[in-house]
Design an enzyme around this catalytic site. Structure first.
Site, short mmCIF file in Angstrom:
data_model
loop_
_atom_site.label_atom_id
_atom_site.label_comp_id
_atom_site.label_asym_id
_atom_site.label_seq_id
_atom_site.Cartn_x
_atom_site.Cartn_y
_atom_site.Cartn_z
N CYS A 193 0.84 -1.21 0.00
CA CYS A 193 0.00 0.00 0.00
C CYS A 193 0.87 1.25 0.00
O CYS A 193 1.85 1.34 0.74
CB CYS A 193 -0.92 -0.01 1.23
SG CYS A 193 -2.19 1.26 1.17
N ASP A 235 -5.61 -4.56 10.55
CA ASP A 235 -5.50 -4.90 9.13
C ASP A 235 -4.34 -4.14 8.50
O ASP A 235 -4.42 -2.94 8.28
CB ASP A 235 -6.82 -4.54 8.43
CG ASP A 235 -6.76 -4.77 6.92
OD1 ASP A 235 -5.92 -5.56 6.48
OD2 ASP A 235 -7.56 -4.15 6.20
N GLY A 258 -5.18 -1.46 -4.51
CA GLY A 258 -5.08 -0.11 -5.04
C GLY A 258 -4.08 0.01 -6.17
O GLY A 258 -3.80 1.11 -6.64
N ARG A 301 -13.16 0.50 -4.22
CA ARG A 301 -12.59 0.53 -2.86
C ARG A 301 -11.94 1.88 -2.59
O ARG A 301 -11.88 2.35 -1.46
CB ARG A 301 -11.56 -0.59 -2.71
CG ARG A 301 -11.05 -0.75 -1.29
CD ARG A 301 -10.09 -1.92 -1.17
NE ARG A 301 -9.90 -2.30 0.22
CZ ARG A 301 -9.01 -1.75 1.02
NH1 ARG A 301 -8.23 -0.79 0.57
NH2 ARG A 301 -8.91 -2.14 2.29
#
Length: 529
Positions: free
Chosen positions: A338, A371, A422, A443
């Protein structure tokens, strides 16, 4: 912990200890102070050891992941298209955790994955495949090929609630060469049955004693009402930690959806397939879209557990708890693939986020799920000590045999692809099909964008082998961690942290280097065997 840890001390030594105004280290409230230390990650903290007076195998890892659902192993797999499909969900559930099936696919594909999980370990099968005397051997072979099982009851109507006439198993047709034969010619007619209303334990005992593969359940008139499978009995014996519903004994299944209008249609299909938990999948969960989705779900499916998120602040959590969330996912930009924090300048260091949200949510009995950023057993332990009820893992489970995708080799290493939801690759998935099915774009609230802005990357991870070796390693390691801390279960861990008996330390960069391998010319880091 607490007074019990002083049982072995003489009065003199105990008095000397009590002369200190404070215990060693920090309590958690003092450690997680942004004004003092800024935002902290898992590597910035360490837990001080406690007192051991119990065996490691007595440590329980049972924990709530929602208000109603308890797991025996607090591990969840992330709803990513390179991490969790039906194979991961089934096998992680067998080992005491739960997999969250991704939604970067069509409604039909995700629904079928949920159905596979729910059918895997059935307990009483209340909607079995049923055939009639007019069906042929080829029909049984087709079902075996498509669905992977045989042992099909035969009724006069070819449907459930019809008069039970016999059963056809793989043995009945194994050496039968004529696929056009009617089932009346090959079926077994001498049946052992259970009576409607029988308890599952009693039915399992009949299966054990009669040594049959299937136990049909019939009513007083001899009509078929359910079926019990011997293979499920064996699964119960081999997987005592399995995450199952107490009434049906089916594996617990979770799946992710978004917050678009189409996701309401998707969710209806998933619920019909037997879904137990829905995870609302968004990088930033504090939105009117998610709040409205939670309220709609609670109205339409009041028995469905809702995990909302992602959030990293108390204020974000407050809105979702107020809307009716049964649990919260915590994390924004902390995952290995991420780049949200870098590109968007929004997010929060994970240790601080888990503590802040968990401390607030606990006031309302809402569990939290850490998470992102979980790299090892130590991080799992720290997340749970910070207040999380479970951890959600992507990178740590990617590369296992049960994760989606094929292995490939590069420079002699066996690898699997792993990508963030992403990433551009994930956002372009299904681009030639129905774009409304692309979960990666929704998302990140980007499905209407003409220019995609990546918040993740694509990469690869080394082969980790099967979950059936890897997860027990993680589980046993966590038990050892809790033993070192001096607690026998996660409830006690949270209690002792709250009462400030479990102490923490802030780690400088030098202390982090000291706590890892150092001073060697070369080494091999073998973590389990």
């Amino acid at each position: 912990m607490g007074e019990d840890s002083y049982l072995c001390l003489s009065e003199e030594i105990k008095k000397k200890l009590e002369e200190y105004s404070e215990k060693d280290g920090y309590d958690l409230d003092s450690l997680i102070c942004s004004r003092r230390h800024g935002g902290l990650t898992y590597n910035d903290i360490i837990i001080l050891p406690g007192y051991i007076d119990f065996e490691v195998n007595s440590v329980s890892l049972e924990s709530h992941i929602t208000k109603k659902i308890v797991l025996k192993t607090p591990f969840m797999s992330s709803p990513m298209d390179t991490v969790t499909e039906s194979d991961m969900a089934i096998n992680l559930a067998l080992l005491g955790g739960i997999g969250v099936i991704h939604h970067n696919c069509t409604i039909e594909e995700q629904t079928e994955m949920v159905r596979k999980v729910k059918k895997f370990e059935n307990g009483f099968i209340t909607s079995p495949i049923v055939l009639s005397l007019n069906h042929r051997v080829r029909d049984v072979r087709r079902i075996k090929e498509e669905l992977g099982f045989s042992g099909i009851p035969i009724t006069d109507t070819g449907q459930l609630n019809g008069k039970l006439l016999g059963i056809v198993t793989s043995r009945d047709i194994q050496f039968h060469n004529n696929d056009e034969s009617f089932l009346s010619e090959v079926m077994t007619k001498d049946l052992v049955t259970g009576s409607e209303g029988i308890r599952l334990e009693e039915a399992n005992e009949i299966l054990r004693s009669c040594k049959k593969g299937k136990l049909p359940i019939v009513d007083k008139e001899g009509n078929l009402t359910a079926l019990l499978s011997r293979s499920d009995l064996m699964k119960n014996l081999h997987f005592p930690l399995a995450s199952k519903l107490p009434d049906s004994k089916q594996l617990i299944c979770a799946a992710a959806v978004g917050t678009r209008p189409d996701d309401r249609i998707r969710l209806k299909h998933l619920v019909e397939a037997g879904l137990d938990i829905v995870v609302l999948d968004s990088s930033q969960g504090n939105s009117i879209y998610q709040i409205n989705m939670i309220k709609w779900i609670k109205k339409e499916f009041p028995n469905l557990e809702v995990i909302a998120g992602n959030v990293v602040t108390r204020e974000q959590a407050a809105n979702l708890i107020s809307a009716g969330a049964d649990a919260l996912r915590v994390g924004m930009g902390s995952g290995s693939i991420c780049i949200t924090q870098e590109i968007m300048a929004v997010g929060r260091p994970q240790a601080t986020a888990v503590y802040a949200v968990s401390e607030f949510a606990s006031k309302f009995g809402v569990p939290t799920i850490a998470d992102g950023g979980i790299e090892n057993i130590g991080h799992i332990t720290k997340a749970l000590a910070l207040g999380a009820s479970a951890v959600m893992m992507g990178n740590l489970l990617a590369g296992t045999t049960e994760s989606p995708g094929q292995y490939y080799y590069r420079d002699g290493q066996r690898l699997k692809s792993y990508r963030g939801m992403g990433s551009i690759d994930a956002m372009e998935h299904l681009s030639g099909k129905n774009k409304g099915d692309n979960a990666a774009s929704s998302r990140y609230f980007g499905e209407a964008d003409t220019i995609r802005v990546a918040q993740g990357v694509s990469g690869s991870v080394i082969d980790k082998g099967s979950l059936h070796v890897y997860v027990p390693y993680l589980r046993t390691g966590l038990q050892h961690s809790l033993q070192d801390i001096g607690v026998q279960n996660l409830t006690e861990l949270r209690k002792q942290v709250k009462e400030k008996n479990i102490r923490f330390e802030f780690r400088t960069v030098a202390s982090q280097l000291e706590g890892n391998v150092h001073g060697l010319d070369s080494y091999q880091k073998k973590l389990w065997s």
